[in-house]
Design a protein around this motif. Sequence first.
Motif, PDB file in Angstrom:
ATOM      1  N   VAL A  31       8.001  89.033   0.467  1.00  0.00           N
ATOM      2  CA  VAL A  31       6.661  89.291  -0.069  1.00  0.00           C
ATOM      3  C   VAL A  31       5.735  88.132   0.292  1.00  0.00           C
ATOM      4  O   VAL A  31       4.594  88.334   0.737  1.00  0.00           O
ATOM      5  N   CYS A  32       6.215  86.912   0.099  1.00  0.00           N
ATOM      6  CA  CYS A  32       5.389  85.735   0.388  1.00  0.00           C
ATOM      7  C   CYS A  32       5.053  85.649   1.872  1.00  0.00           C
ATOM      8  O   CYS A  32       3.915  85.306   2.243  1.00  0.00           O
ATOM      9  N   GLN A  33       6.010  85.935   2.726  1.00  0.00           N
ATOM     10  CA  GLN A  33       5.754  85.902   4.170  1.00  0.00           C
ATOM     11  C   GLN A  33       4.709  86.949   4.564  1.00  0.00           C
ATOM     12  O   GLN A  33       3.819  86.682   5.379  1.00  0.00           O
ATOM     13  N   THR A  34       4.824  88.145   3.977  1.00  0.00           N
ATOM     14  CA  THR A  34       3.833  89.194   4.257  1.00  0.00           C
ATOM     15  C   THR A  34       2.454  88.759   3.777  1.00  0.00           C
ATOM     16  O   THR A  34       1.450  88.958   4.477  1.00  0.00           O
ATOM     17  N   ALA A  35       2.395  88.161   2.594  1.00  0.00           N
ATOM     18  CA  ALA A  35       1.107  87.703   2.052  1.00  0.00           C
ATOM     19  C   ALA A  35       0.481  86.649   2.961  1.00  0.00           C
ATOM     20  O   ALA A  35      -0.737  86.649   3.174  1.00  0.00           O
ATOM     21  N   GLU A  36       1.285  85.755   3.504  1.00  0.00           N
ATOM     22  CA  GLU A  36       0.748  84.722   4.392  1.00  0.00           C
ATOM     23  C   GLU A  36       0.201  85.333   5.685  1.00  0.00           C
ATOM     24  O   GLU A  36      -0.827  84.881   6.206  1.00  0.00           O
ATOM     25  N   MET A  37       0.850  86.396   6.175  1.00  0.00           N
ATOM     26  CA  MET A  37       0.333  87.075   7.363  1.00  0.00           C
ATOM     27  C   MET A  37      -0.978  87.790   7.043  1.00  0.00           C
ATOM     28  O   MET A  37      -1.930  87.771   7.827  1.00  0.00           O
ATOM     29  N   VAL A  38      -1.041  88.399   5.848  1.00  0.00           N
ATOM     30  CA  VAL A  38      -2.245  89.124   5.441  1.00  0.00           C
ATOM     31  C   VAL A  38      -3.405  88.164   5.194  1.00  0.00           C
ATOM     32  O   VAL A  38      -4.544  88.411   5.614  1.00  0.00           O
ATOM     33  N   GLY A  40      -3.582  85.044   6.288  1.00  0.00           N
ATOM     34  CA  GLY A  40      -3.836  84.188   7.441  1.00  0.00           C
ATOM     35  C   GLY A  40      -3.714  82.714   7.150  1.00  0.00           C
ATOM     36  O   GLY A  40      -4.329  81.891   7.842  1.00  0.00           O
ATOM     37  N   ARG A  41      -2.920  82.367   6.147  1.00  0.00           N
ATOM     38  CA  ARG A  41      -2.780  80.953   5.794  1.00  0.00           C
ATOM     39  C   ARG A  41      -1.550  80.767   4.917  1.00  0.00           C
ATOM     40  O   ARG A  41      -0.994  81.738   4.377  1.00  0.00           O
ATOM     41  N   THR A  42      -1.122  79.513   4.784  1.00  0.00           N
ATOM     42  CA  THR A  42      -0.043  79.189   3.863  1.00  0.00           C
ATOM     43  C   THR A  42      -0.518  79.446   2.435  1.00  0.00           C
ATOM     44  O   THR A  42      -1.660  79.139   2.088  1.00  0.00           O
ATOM     45  N   LEU A  43       0.355  79.990   1.613  1.00  0.00           N
ATOM     46  CA  LEU A  43      -0.030  80.330   0.245  1.00  0.00           C
ATOM     47  C   LEU A  43      -0.377  79.089  -0.566  1.00  0.00           C
ATOM     48  O   LEU A  43       0.343  78.092  -0.537  1.00  0.00           O
ATOM     49  N   THR A  44      -1.476  79.189  -1.300  1.00  0.00           N
ATOM     50  CA  THR A  44      -1.795  78.148  -2.276  1.00  0.00           C
ATOM     51  C   THR A  44      -0.965  78.398  -3.533  1.00  0.00           C
ATOM     52  O   THR A  44      -0.338  79.456  -3.697  1.00  0.00           O
ATOM     53  N   GLU A  45      -0.977  77.430  -4.434  1.00  0.00           N
ATOM     54  CA  GLU A  45      -0.239  77.603  -5.678  1.00  0.00           C
ATOM     55  C   GLU A  45      -0.783  78.788  -6.477  1.00  0.00           C
ATOM     56  O   GLU A  45      -0.011  79.558  -7.070  1.00  0.00           O
TER      57      GLU A  45
END
Length: 239
Positions: A31-38, A40-45
Motif C-alpha cells: 500500500v505504501c509503495q503504491t501511495a508513493e507512486m501515486v 510522486g514522493r516519499t511518504l511524509t509522516e
Amino acid sequence: QKHPDRSAHPPRYTAAEMRARREGDHRFASVCQTAEMVLGRTLTEAQLRTLMNAYEHLGLPADVLIDLLTWLHREKGVVSRRDIEEQAYLWADMGIFTAEAASEFLARREAEKPLMDSMLRALDMAGRDPAPEEYRYLSGFIRQGFDAEAVELAKERMYARLGKFSWKYLKGILDSWHQKGVHTAAEITAVEPGLRQPQPAPQAKLTPPSDGANLSDWERDWLEEFNAMNRKEGNSHGV
C-alpha cells in the motif's frame, strides 16, 4: 473485518509503530509503495499516518486500498493526503472491504458519472467532483430513480420553502416524492403543479417555513430538529 466508527478518533500512531508495520507487514508495505507512486514522493509522516488509519483503524484491506489509490490517481492526477483520507472513510462507510466490492463500486460510480454531473449542474455546482458526503446524497437520488430535472425541481421547492441550500432538506423532498412513486418532472408537476411557478431568489439567511399547517410530516420533523439545534446553539452562547 472492522467497520469504521466515525465518532471515534483513530489512534495516534507513533512513527515507530508505523515504521514497524511497514517493515513487518508486506501487504501494508505494498500500500505504501503504491501511495508513493501515486503521490510522486516519499511518504511524509502525516501521509503514512493516513494510510495506517485506513488500513488499521478503518479496516480497509491492502488490495482495496491499492484500488482506491490507483483510482484516485486515474481520476485526479494530482492526489492529496486529504483525498485519500476522504475516500477511505467513504469506502469504509459504504462497506467496500473486498476487491470485488471495490470493482463493483467503481463500475457503478463510472456509470453514474454523467447523470451525477447533470445533477451538479442543476444544483449550481458544475465544474467539480462531488465531495464524499455530496456523493452519498447524489448516488442515493440516482438509485431512487430521479434525473437531473427532478433534482432541479426539488431545489426550486427547497429555496421557495427554506430560502437556502440544505442537502438534508433536499433529500427530504425527494424522499417524499419517491414514496409517492413520482420520479420524473412530468410526474412530479402532475401532483404538485405549483412547482413551475416563479420562485423567490435564495435569501441570505436560513428561514425555515413557519406555517405548520402547510407542511408535510417530514418537514415538520425537520423544522423541530432545526429549532432544537438553534436553541442548543443559543444556549451554548448564553442567549
